[in-house]
Design an enzyme around this catalytic site. Structure first.
Site, PDB file in Angstrom:
ATOM      1  N   HIS A 107       0.823  -1.221   0.000  1.00 17.03           N
ATOM      2  CA  HIS A 107       0.000   0.000   0.000  1.00 17.03           C
ATOM      3  C   HIS A 107       0.859   1.274   0.000  1.00 17.03           C
ATOM      4  O   HIS A 107       0.311   2.374  -0.149  1.00 17.03           O
ATOM      5  CB  HIS A 107      -0.913   0.059   1.230  1.00 17.03           C
ATOM      6  CG  HIS A 107      -1.935  -1.039   1.281  1.00 17.03           C
ATOM      7  ND1 HIS A 107      -2.820  -1.266   0.267  1.00 17.03           N
ATOM      8  CD2 HIS A 107      -2.198  -1.973   2.231  1.00 17.03           C
ATOM      9  CE1 HIS A 107      -3.600  -2.306   0.589  1.00 17.03           C
ATOM     10  NE2 HIS A 107      -3.239  -2.749   1.774  1.00 17.03           N
ATOM     11  N   ASP A 111      -2.742 -10.904  -1.937  1.00 15.07           N
ATOM     12  CA  ASP A 111      -3.236 -10.318  -0.689  1.00 15.07           C
ATOM     13  C   ASP A 111      -4.704  -9.922  -0.890  1.00 15.07           C
ATOM     14  O   ASP A 111      -5.110  -9.585  -2.002  1.00 15.07           O
ATOM     15  CB  ASP A 111      -2.401  -9.077  -0.346  1.00 15.07           C
ATOM     16  CG  ASP A 111      -2.695  -8.520   1.037  1.00 15.07           C
ATOM     17  OD1 ASP A 111      -1.912  -8.796   1.964  1.00 15.07           O
ATOM     18  OD2 ASP A 111      -3.710  -7.810   1.204  1.00 15.07           O
ATOM     19  N   HIS A 146      -6.192  -7.347  -0.010  1.00 16.53           N
ATOM     20  CA  HIS A 146      -6.338  -5.917  -0.307  1.00 16.53           C
ATOM     21  C   HIS A 146      -5.620  -5.574  -1.617  1.00 16.53           C
ATOM     22  O   HIS A 146      -4.570  -6.141  -1.907  1.00 16.53           O
ATOM     23  CB  HIS A 146      -5.736  -5.074   0.829  1.00 16.53           C
ATOM     24  CG  HIS A 146      -6.332  -5.369   2.165  1.00 16.53           C
ATOM     25  ND1 HIS A 146      -5.729  -6.229   3.065  1.00 16.53           N
ATOM     26  CD2 HIS A 146      -7.474  -4.936   2.745  1.00 16.53           C
ATOM     27  CE1 HIS A 146      -6.486  -6.295   4.159  1.00 16.53           C
ATOM     28  NE2 HIS A 146      -7.549  -5.532   3.987  1.00 16.53           N
ATOM     29  N   ASP A 195      -4.178 -12.801   3.977  1.00 15.94           N
ATOM     30  CA  ASP A 195      -5.348 -12.337   4.724  1.00 15.94           C
ATOM     31  C   ASP A 195      -6.673 -12.638   4.016  1.00 15.94           C
ATOM     32  O   ASP A 195      -7.737 -12.278   4.517  1.00 15.94           O
ATOM     33  CB  ASP A 195      -5.245 -10.840   5.040  1.00 15.94           C
ATOM     34  CG  ASP A 195      -4.661 -10.021   3.911  1.00 15.94           C
ATOM     35  OD1 ASP A 195      -4.480 -10.567   2.804  1.00 15.94           O
ATOM     36  OD2 ASP A 195      -4.392  -8.825   4.119  1.00 15.94           O
TER      37      ASP A 195
HETATM   38 ZN    ZN Z   1      -3.875  -7.230   3.085  1.00 20.32          ZN
END
Ligand code: ZN
Length: 308
Positions: free
Chosen positions: A126, A163, A165, A244
């Site tokens: 990120h 991931d 996200h 995750d």
């Molecule tokens: Zn994540």
């Protein structure tokens, strides 16, 4: 040829406070599981160096790098975003995390190892050019990819990111760079609330709705990632390895199992074997349910170590 396993205890020093999911215990949970599975007996262990300012500056603005590094001289903590806390130990951990990926990249591109795994934190995907975000400070994988481009002249690098996200930082850094292909799956709508409408020849984003199971995830990889990767013929593949999306991880509502991580790793390895001399550098991103994280990384590494 053994797997290079990179780590540094400085990565444990960064602590964003009691109850924060991105905690030092994540690293230990992985190591405990790898030890219990007797996998650590078969890796080559490397203590991660610190990334240099020059290596970071390939993907981050100098002003931002210095703002992060200066915090080692300060006291207390500060919120760089509502979820991302910087402490005096954070710069050291973040430098080791990015440095691990640079060294892993060196070890793999020079043929010392075919595959590498960086058990590091803070995570990176990120992190934007000039902004920390979503538990991330420096974009570790991007630093590794930029190192390959600058030092070794590679011009077809793939980054795959499973991931839960979206790796918005990596996308921002390489959005207009045809030397880097990004293949990503992520829950949508979900944090960081972007990526679902971005698609190009080199950005293969596959948003997945809450409730997606392993079979749908695998179908998405087969339909979207694999044809693009075969067309691109990468010279080396990075994995932004976040765990995750595991069904036990309360961070998300995807329902993957360790077997799905083993499967996708195998598919990535097959692409690497065909075009990239088997060269894969995997880097830890998310994964917050500690037992599930340990089991998922063990399943991932068994494939990278060619045990299964
Ligand atoms: Zn994540």
């Amino acid at each position: 040829m053994s797997l290079a396993y990179l780590h540094h205890n400085d990565c444990l020093l960064h602590d964003m406070g009691f109850g924060h999911p991105e905690c030092p215990a994540r690293i230990s949970a992985i190591e405990d599981q790898l030890r219990a599975s007797h996998l650590l007996d078969f890796v080559s262990y490397y203590e991660a160096p610190m990334a240099t300012r020059r290596q970071l500056a390939r993907v981050h603005e100098l002003k931002y790098i210095d703002r992060v590094l200066e915090f080692s001289q300060q006291e207390g903590h500060a919120y760089l975003d509502p979820d991302t806390v910087i402490t005096p130990h954070t710069p050291q951990a973040a430098l080791r995390a990015a440095g691990a990926v640079v060294q892993a990249t060196e070890l793999v591109v020079t043929g010392k190892h075919q595959t590498a795994f960086c058990n590091i934190r803070p995570p990176g995907h990120h992190a934007l050019r000039n902004q920390a975000m979503g538990f991330c400070f420096f974009n570790n994988v991007a630093v590794g990819a930029a190192h390959l481009i600058e030092e070794y002249g590679l011009n077809r690098i793939a980054i795959v990111d499973f991931d839960v996200h979206h790796g918005n930082g990596t996308e921002e850094i390489f959005r207009n760079d045809p030397r880097v292909m990004l293949c990503s799956t992520f829950q949508h709508p979900f944090y960081p609330h972007c990526g679902a409408d971005v698609f190009s020849e080199y950005i293969i984003n596959v948003p997945l709705p809450a409730g997606t199971t392993g079979d749908k995830f695998r179908a998405a990889v087969i339909t979207h990632w694999l044809p693009a990767l075969h067309k691109f013929a990468p010279q080396l593949i990075f994995i932004s390895a976040g765990f995750d999306a595991h069904h036990e991880d309360e961070m998300s509502q995807l329902h993957l199992h360790a077997s799905d991580y083993a499967w996708v790793t195998q598919e990535i390895l097959l692409v690497a074997d065909k075009y990239a001399q088997g060269r894969v550098v995997s880097v830890l991103e998310g994964g917050y349910e500690l037992q599930a994280l340990g089991r998922s990384v063990a399943a991932h590494l068994k494939v990278l170590m060619r045990i299964v």
